[in-house]
Design a protein around this motif. Structure first.
Motif, PDB file in Angstrom:
ATOM      1  N   LEU A 162       0.847  -1.187   0.000  1.00 51.30           N
ATOM      2  CA  LEU A 162       0.000   0.000   0.000  1.00 51.30           C
ATOM      3  C   LEU A 162       0.887   1.243   0.000  1.00 51.30           C
ATOM      4  O   LEU A 162       2.060   1.157   0.361  1.00 51.30           O
ATOM      5  N   PRO A 163       0.344   2.400  -0.367  1.00 52.42           N
ATOM      6  CA  PRO A 163       1.174   3.615  -0.323  1.00 52.42           C
ATOM      7  C   PRO A 163       1.335   4.165   1.098  1.00 52.42           C
ATOM      8  O   PRO A 163       1.848   5.258   1.279  1.00 52.42           O
ATOM      9  N   PHE A 164       0.856   3.434   2.105  1.00 53.02           N
ATOM     10  CA  PHE A 164       1.043   3.829   3.514  1.00 53.02           C
ATOM     11  C   PHE A 164       1.390   2.566   4.313  1.00 53.02           C
ATOM     12  O   PHE A 164       1.056   1.457   3.899  1.00 53.02           O
ATOM     13  N   HIS A 165       2.080   2.769   5.427  1.00 54.05           N
ATOM     14  CA  HIS A 165       2.358   1.628   6.310  1.00 54.05           C
ATOM     15  C   HIS A 165       1.080   1.258   7.049  1.00 54.05           C
ATOM     16  O   HIS A 165       0.248   2.123   7.332  1.00 54.05           O
ATOM     17  N   LEU A 166       0.929  -0.020   7.357  1.00 50.69           N
ATOM     18  CA  LEU A 166      -0.207  -0.456   8.165  1.00 50.69           C
ATOM     19  C   LEU A 166       0.349  -1.010   9.467  1.00 50.69           C
ATOM     20  O   LEU A 166       1.178  -1.933   9.454  1.00 50.69           O
ATOM     21  N   GLU A 167      -0.083  -0.421  10.574  1.00 53.10           N
ATOM     22  CA  GLU A 167       0.377  -0.885  11.889  1.00 53.10           C
ATOM     23  C   GLU A 167      -0.814  -1.483  12.617  1.00 53.10           C
ATOM     24  O   GLU A 167      -1.822  -0.814  12.832  1.00 53.10           O
ATOM     25  N   LEU A 168      -0.680  -2.757  12.945  1.00 52.42           N
ATOM     26  CA  LEU A 168      -1.747  -3.463  13.668  1.00 52.42           C
ATOM     27  C   LEU A 168      -1.296  -3.694  15.103  1.00 52.42           C
ATOM     28  O   LEU A 168      -0.266  -4.332  15.338  1.00 52.42           O
ATOM     29  N   VAL A 169      -2.070  -3.170  16.064  1.00 54.44           N
ATOM     30  CA  VAL A 169      -1.724  -3.374  17.472  1.00 54.44           C
ATOM     31  C   VAL A 169      -2.772  -4.253  18.136  1.00 54.44           C
ATOM     32  O   VAL A 169      -3.955  -3.935  18.142  1.00 54.44           O
ATOM     33  N   ALA A 170      -2.314  -5.378  18.662  1.00 54.62           N
ATOM     34  CA  ALA A 170      -3.169  -6.212  19.511  1.00 54.62           C
ATOM     35  C   ALA A 170      -2.929  -5.696  20.925  1.00 54.62           C
ATOM     36  O   ALA A 170      -1.878  -5.956  21.524  1.00 54.62           O
ATOM     37  N   PHE A 171      -3.893  -4.900  21.418  1.00 54.22           N
ATOM     38  CA  PHE A 171      -3.697  -4.245  22.719  1.00 54.22           C
ATOM     39  C   PHE A 171      -3.754  -5.260  23.860  1.00 54.22           C
ATOM     40  O   PHE A 171      -4.644  -6.107  23.913  1.00 54.22           O
ATOM     41  N   ALA A 172      -2.802  -5.109  24.773  1.00 53.19           N
ATOM     42  CA  ALA A 172      -2.625  -6.089  25.845  1.00 53.19           C
ATOM     43  C   ALA A 172      -3.713  -6.018  26.907  1.00 53.19           C
ATOM     44  O   ALA A 172      -4.009  -7.014  27.568  1.00 53.19           O
ATOM     45  N   GLU A 173      -4.287  -4.819  27.073  1.00 56.67           N
ATOM     46  CA  GLU A 173      -5.197  -4.651  28.202  1.00 56.67           C
ATOM     47  C   GLU A 173      -6.184  -3.549  27.901  1.00 56.67           C
ATOM     48  O   GLU A 173      -5.806  -2.462  27.497  1.00 56.67           O
ATOM     49  N   GLU A 174      -7.465  -3.853  28.089  1.00 63.16           N
ATOM     50  CA  GLU A 174      -8.510  -2.838  27.912  1.00 63.16           C
ATOM     51  C   GLU A 174      -9.549  -2.950  29.008  1.00 63.16           C
ATOM     52  O   GLU A 174     -10.159  -1.967  29.397  1.00 63.16           O
ATOM     53  N   GLU A 175      -9.748  -4.163  29.519  1.00 68.44           N
ATOM     54  CA  GLU A 175     -10.922  -4.445  30.339  1.00 68.44           C
ATOM     55  C   GLU A 175     -10.771  -4.143  31.838  1.00 68.44           C
ATOM     56  O   GLU A 175     -11.755  -4.183  32.570  1.00 68.44           O
ATOM     57  N   GLY A 176      -9.546  -3.886  32.316  1.00 70.28           N
ATOM     58  CA  GLY A 176      -9.381  -3.528  33.730  1.00 70.28           C
ATOM     59  C   GLY A 176      -9.769  -4.634  34.700  1.00 70.28           C
ATOM     60  O   GLY A 176     -10.388  -4.366  35.720  1.00 70.28           O
ATOM     61  N   GLN A 177      -9.418  -5.880  34.387  1.00 69.38           N
ATOM     62  CA  GLN A 177      -9.845  -7.001  35.228  1.00 69.38           C
ATOM     63  C   GLN A 177      -8.860  -7.337  36.339  1.00 69.38           C
ATOM     64  O   GLN A 177      -9.253  -7.524  37.480  1.00 69.38           O
ATOM     65  N   ARG A 178      -7.563  -7.395  36.006  1.00 64.62           N
ATOM     66  CA  ARG A 178      -6.610  -7.847  37.019  1.00 64.62           C
ATOM     67  C   ARG A 178      -6.207  -6.713  37.955  1.00 64.62           C
ATOM     68  O   ARG A 178      -6.096  -6.917  39.153  1.00 64.62           O
ATOM     69  N   PHE A 179      -5.970  -5.542  37.372  1.00 62.10           N
ATOM     70  CA  PHE A 179      -5.608  -4.369  38.175  1.00 62.10           C
ATOM     71  C   PHE A 179      -6.664  -3.290  37.959  1.00 62.10           C
ATOM     72  O   PHE A 179      -7.390  -3.312  36.969  1.00 62.10           O
ATOM     73  N   LYS A 180      -6.706  -2.335  38.912  1.00 68.84           N
ATOM     74  CA  LYS A 180      -7.715  -1.271  38.790  1.00 68.84           C
ATOM     75  C   LYS A 180      -7.224  -0.186  37.831  1.00 68.84           C
ATOM     76  O   LYS A 180      -7.056   0.971  38.213  1.00 68.84           O
ATOM     77  N   ALA A 181      -6.975  -0.580  36.603  1.00 63.46           N
ATOM     78  CA  ALA A 181      -6.569   0.374  35.576  1.00 63.46           C
ATOM     79  C   ALA A 181      -7.046  -0.217  34.262  1.00 63.46           C
ATOM     80  O   ALA A 181      -6.908  -1.423  34.045  1.00 63.46           O
ATOM     81  N   THR A 182      -7.642   0.606  33.404  1.00 66.12           N
ATOM     82  CA  THR A 182      -8.155   0.102  32.133  1.00 66.12           C
ATOM     83  C   THR A 182      -7.396   0.760  30.983  1.00 66.12           C
ATOM     84  O   THR A 182      -6.681   1.735  31.187  1.00 66.12           O
ATOM     85  N   PHE A 183      -7.553   0.213  29.796  1.00 65.48           N
ATOM     86  CA  PHE A 183      -6.947   0.783  28.585  1.00 65.48           C
ATOM     87  C   PHE A 183      -5.431   0.941  28.725  1.00 65.48           C
ATOM     88  O   PHE A 183      -4.860   1.910  28.256  1.00 65.48           O
ATOM     89  N   LEU A 184      -4.789  -0.024  29.391  1.00 70.76           N
ATOM     90  CA  LEU A 184      -3.331   0.068  29.554  1.00 70.76           C
ATOM     91  C   LEU A 184      -2.646   0.036  28.190  1.00 70.76           C
ATOM     92  O   LEU A 184      -1.681   0.745  27.961  1.00 70.76           O
ATOM     93  N   GLY A 185      -3.158  -0.799  27.278  1.00 71.22           N
ATOM     94  CA  GLY A 185      -2.521  -0.978  25.968  1.00 71.22           C
ATOM     95  C   GLY A 185      -2.628   0.258  25.105  1.00 71.22           C
ATOM     96  O   GLY A 185      -1.613   0.808  24.655  1.00 71.22           O
ATOM     97  N   SER A 186      -3.853   0.734  24.870  1.00 71.48           N
ATOM     98  CA  SER A 186      -4.030   1.900  23.998  1.00 71.48           C
ATOM     99  C   SER A 186      -3.609   3.181  24.724  1.00 71.48           C
ATOM    100  O   SER A 186      -3.109   4.116  24.092  1.00 71.48           O
ATOM    101  N   GLY A 187      -3.781   3.195  26.061  1.00 70.93           N
ATOM    102  CA  GLY A 187      -3.364   4.368  26.828  1.00 70.93           C
ATOM    103  C   GLY A 187      -1.867   4.637  26.659  1.00 70.93           C
ATOM    104  O   GLY A 187      -1.440   5.787  26.557  1.00 70.93           O
ATOM    105  N   ALA A 188      -1.077   3.567  26.609  1.00 74.14           N
ATOM    106  CA  ALA A 188       0.375   3.730  26.482  1.00 74.14           C
ATOM    107  C   ALA A 188       0.735   4.445  25.171  1.00 74.14           C
ATOM    108  O   ALA A 188       1.695   5.216  25.110  1.00 74.14           O
ATOM    109  N   LEU A 189      -0.077   4.218  24.121  1.00 71.99           N
ATOM    110  CA  LEU A 189       0.212   4.832  22.823  1.00 71.99           C
ATOM    111  C   LEU A 189      -0.080   6.329  22.808  1.00 71.99           C
ATOM    112  O   LEU A 189       0.392   7.060  21.945  1.00 71.99           O
TER     113      LEU A 189
END
Ligand SMILES: [Zn+2]
Length: 590
Positions: free
Chosen positions: A292-319
């Motif tokens: 493609l004429p642009f790069h494609l970056e696919l991120v499988a985010f590690a954490e969104e649901e806030g289940q193990r720790f009281k913090a959500t969106f760790l994956g996308s938040g880091a970006l």
């Protein structure tokens, strides 16, 4: 021989009707009426047209359609008087090979279901992948639906009939959702990894950085490599990041992805669909040797649901540069800190700050997600374009009245805290309904130390209010809080209210929403635009980049955060096709 859409579109009406024979059991009027809307750009459009004919036909015609179906594994199967299509389907589901116990169980369920609802139980026994449900799955579904509300069950039977038709139509037209099946199978493969304690019970739970979580990351990394990504890494927060290079090095990047962690006892598609759909697209590009004429970056985010720790969106938040180092000291229920969990996974928290993306390098962010709601399922539409991710506010409330004797205190001398909150619930329900697309929920309601013979002196509750834009949300919040003040005053109670969350709405970037709209329209799928009631990774990326989301219909009335969450391989195929369309559009624009 398979029919083509061109043949159907150009044939005289009676011949065209003949081509669609046997689609709806003993009910050729549906296909005949839909054919008035020829030409069809796609099978998806034809299916939707037929579903609309049934929806418009009224309850009597719908009941007649349902009653034209044989009982599942019933007398017609035993007597071999099923239509060719039904016989083939019941055969394929193995219903003709039931053990005597299974057969007796199905007969018993039929004997309870049919008199209760006045129509036979209808289930698309070929299932969401088209290859057949197991007999146990069929019996489980039958048992569950026996408890459904009659109005719901009628619609669920109709939806299953449309699914049966979809599969019959695929057979007639020689169409197989090959990529959709592959994407469906990837979800099954990824779902084999589940946290200890849940795995043993056959439940899916993948929380941040557990053994199962790291196995998922390794699986995704291997799949991305196998599908042709040029560079695949696991970043400092645990995201799996794949990059498919553009045809020129100085190009900008399209960012996409979703999360692979889950809630407890989850469905298999929440988040993961948004990883596998673009993965399938890159697989196809790579197979064609196309760049493609642009790069494609696919991120499988590690954490969104806030289940193990009281913090959500760790994956996308880091970006977007939102990792709070104080989170590292949080403990999970086993007393393991996030810092320890990260060290164990070989991640270095000091590197997380460096994950923040520079918007100048990016075109935008798109996310595919299962709808997690009933809207598309009810409309018989496979895809929907998101207009906005709802903004929300959450509160923790505490109403203090007077605890007193339930026998001796007359009704007009009470300050009942639970009754005050009950009134608030109804007020919030009415106020949200007034907007049409706002929602208000009191999800927790507790009477501390309550007893049967004591008027509740205290009631603690949560309040969750969401709307597609901040102004609408704030107007609703103001009204609901005013209602609470009025209720408390009238009931001579006092209260405290603590705001625990406030998230801005994330309206889709118009240009990106339009790209999804064009992609869906190109597939011949009728367009439906809708807000997202749930939060998604796109909400975080919104702070950095223009974004827009595509929703995919869920089965079982769109249930989510539940093992019954499901979608079909046909709908997955359409999601992949829509994503490929979006890439083509973008390639043409640059
Ligand atoms: Zn999700």
């Amino acid at each position: 021989m398979a029919i083509t859409l061109e043949q159907l579109n150009s044939a005289p009406a009676d011949q065209a009707a003949h081509m669609l024979d046997g689609l709806y059991e003993h009910s050729p009027w549906i296909a005949q009426a839909a054919l008035g809307q020829r030409p069809f750009a796609s099978l998806a459009q034809l299916k939707h047209a037929m579903a609309r004919v049934v929806a418009a036909a009224g309850r009597d015609a719908q009941l007649a359609l349902i009653r034209a179906h044989p009982e599942l594994g019933g007398k017609a199967m035993v007597d071999q008087t099923l239509t060719t299509e039904s016989s083939h389907e019941q055969n394929r589901a193995g219903l003709t090979h039931c053990t005597p116990a299974e057969f007796a169980r199905i007969q018993d369920l039929n004997a309870r279901y049919t008199p209760k609802f006045g129509f036979p139980f209808i289930l698309a026994v070929r299932g969401p992948r088209g290859t057949g449900l197991s007999r146990q799955q069929i019996i489980d579904t039958f048992e569950r639906r026996l408890h459904g509300h009659p109005a719901f069950e009628l619609q669920e039977c109709l939806r299953n009939i449309h699914r049966i038709v979809e599969l019959r139509l695929n057979d007639k037209f020689g169409v197989e959702p090959v990529t959709g099946n592959l994407v469906w199978d990837w979800h099954e493969e990824l779902a084999q990894f589940s946290d200890a304690g849940y795995r043993e019970r056959g439940q899916l739970t993948v929380t941040y950085l557990t053994e199962a979580h790291r196995a998922c990351a390794a699986y995704l990394q291997a799949q991305m490599r196998a599908c042709g990504f040029d560079d695949v890494v696991i970043d400092a927060v645990g995201n799996v990041v794949g990059r498919y290079d553009a045809d020129k090095p100085d190009a900008k990047t399209l960012l996409t992805g979703s999360h692979f962690d889950t809630v407890r006892n989850a469905g298999k598609y929440d988040g993961r669909l948004g990883i596998f759909v673009p993965l399938a697209c890159v697989r196809a590009l790579h197979a064609q040797g196309r760049r493609l004429p642009f790069h494609l970056e696919l991120v499988a985010f590690a954490e969104e649901e806030g289940q193990r720790f009281k913090a959500t969106f760790l994956g996308s938040g880091a970006l977007v540069g939102q990792f709070d180092p104080r989170w590292l000291d949080q403990l999970d229920t086993d007393g393991i800190s996030m810092r320890q969990a990260m060290a164990h996974a070989g991640l270095n928290p000091a590197d997380i700050a460096g994950l923040q993306r520079d918007p100048a390098d990016y075109l935008g962010f798109v996310e595919v997600h299962i709808e997690q709601g009933p809207v598309l399922n009810e409309l018989d539409l496979p895809l929907g374009v998101v207009t906005s991710i709802n903004g929300g506010v959450r509160y923790l409330g505490d109403v203090i009245g007077t605890a007193c004797h339930a026998g001796t205190t007359p009704m007009d001398r009470r300050s009942d805290a639970a009754a005050a909150v009950a009134e608030l619930i109804l007020a919030a329900e009415r106020r949200a309904a007034q907007d049409g697309d706002s929602v208000a929920t009191v999800g927790q309601l507790m009477v501390p130390n309550g007893s049967t013979n004591v008027v509740p002196g205290r009631c603690q509750f949560t309040l969750d209010l969401r709307a597609p834009n901040d102004a609408q949300r704030d107007a609703m919040v103001a009204d609901v809080l005013a209602a609470l003040a009025e209720i408390a005053e009238r009931r001579q109670a006092r209260y405290t209210l603590e705001q625990t969350m406030r998230a801005a709405a994330a309206p889709s970037a118009p240009a990106w929403q339009q790209r999804w709209e064009r992609a869906v329209a190109t597939l011949g799928v009728p367009l439906h635009c809708m807000p997202s009631g749930a939060g998604h990774d796109a909400m975080k990326l919104h702070e950095l980049l223009p974004q827009a989301m595509l929703f995919v219909r869920g089965q079982n009335a769109g249930i989510s955060h539940n093992p019954l969450e499901s979608t079909t391989s046909d709908d997955m195929q359409l999601a992949v096709d829509a994503f490929a369309q979006l890439l083509d559009q973008l390639a043409a624009e640059y």
